[in-house]
Design an enzyme around this catalytic site. Sequence first.
Site, PDB file in Angstrom:
ATOM      1  CG  ASP A  12       5.421 -13.621 -25.548  1.00 33.18           C
ATOM      2  OD1 ASP A  12       5.373 -13.681 -26.795  1.00 33.18           O
ATOM      3  OD2 ASP A  12       6.418 -13.198 -24.924  1.00 33.18           O
TER       4      ASP A  12
ATOM      5  CE  LYS B 261       8.130 -10.075 -21.815  1.00 34.22           C
ATOM      6  NZ  LYS B 261       7.166 -10.949 -22.536  1.00 34.22           N
TER       7      LYS B 261
ATOM      8  CG  ASP C  68       8.942 -15.814 -24.771  1.00 34.05           C
ATOM      9  OD1 ASP C  68       8.852 -14.877 -25.572  1.00 34.05           O
ATOM     10  OD2 ASP C  68       9.959 -16.544 -24.693  1.00 34.05           O
ATOM     11  CG  ASN C  69      10.250 -12.994 -23.353  1.00 27.15           C
ATOM     12  OD1 ASN C  69       9.088 -12.829 -23.707  1.00 27.15           O
ATOM     13  ND2 ASN C  69      11.248 -13.102 -24.230  1.00 27.15           N
TER      14      ASN C  69
ATOM     15  CD  GLU D 219      12.159 -12.933 -28.872  1.00 28.76           C
ATOM     16  OE1 GLU D 219      12.368 -13.917 -28.142  1.00 28.76           O
ATOM     17  OE2 GLU D 219      11.446 -11.995 -28.523  1.00 28.76           O
TER      18      GLU D 219
END
Length: 214
Positions: free
Chosen positions: A141, A144, A169-170, A199
Amino acid sequence: SGQSRPMRILQFVQSAAAPGDANSAICAVDSYCANVEWAMNVGDKKGQILDAVVLAVRPRWVLELGTYCGYSTMRIARLLPPGARLVTLEMNQHYAQVAKQILGHAGLDTQVDLLVGASSALIPQLKKKFEMETFDLIFIDHWKASYLPDARLLEECGLLAPGTVLLADNVTCPGAPDYLQYVRNSPRYRSEYFPCQLEYLQVEDGMEKSVFLG
Ligand SMILES: O=C(NCCCCCn1ccnc1)c1cc(-c2ccc(F)cc2)cc(O)c1O
Ligand SMILES: [Mg+2]
């Protein structure tokens, strides 16, 4: 008040959450970030996917890349079996300082080792530093653009065992296209996508769960 967003989150947790109660600290962060100001915590919707993976894996050793304020660190640490350890890496000294205080307020600092520095510099030191072999679960997380190089580095450092689970995540927002392409096409992983929302917002995001096959 509170000269930074992480500081304002910390102050709200200290005022609104019962000391030693991890769930109330998690709720306080979500309440603040849903109602007062957005922040890049994994949040409660994606957090429930994270919880389910932690409970399924029952990990002895967990690595988290990207601590921020310690929200996902708390979600993971509160579900660990006794004796398990969570190592979390944060590049930003200020974020790390806030996270340490939030984890302390939640009573979760004994299960967690928070290291400050570049993941690329810290990952090669982990085996020796913690006298361990491989991680059972890795929650990714952080930046990126670092997802793929750090996954490759974890492989090269022998920190993945057959069955190690990587949860990222993401992967949709902001996105990690090169990481996705790698884990979905490499014969060394079995990958699965969990669509969900970013989120605190009605924006599409997703988490990718990839099992290392060796
Ligand atoms: O950038 C993110 N996280 C990394 C933060 C810095 C990590 C530093 N570090 C730690 C260790 N090594 C390096 C992130 C961003 C967003 C987002 C989504 C939409 C939007 F419009 C703006 C932002 C949502 C997230 O859920 C995120 O996680
Ligand atoms: Mg994130």
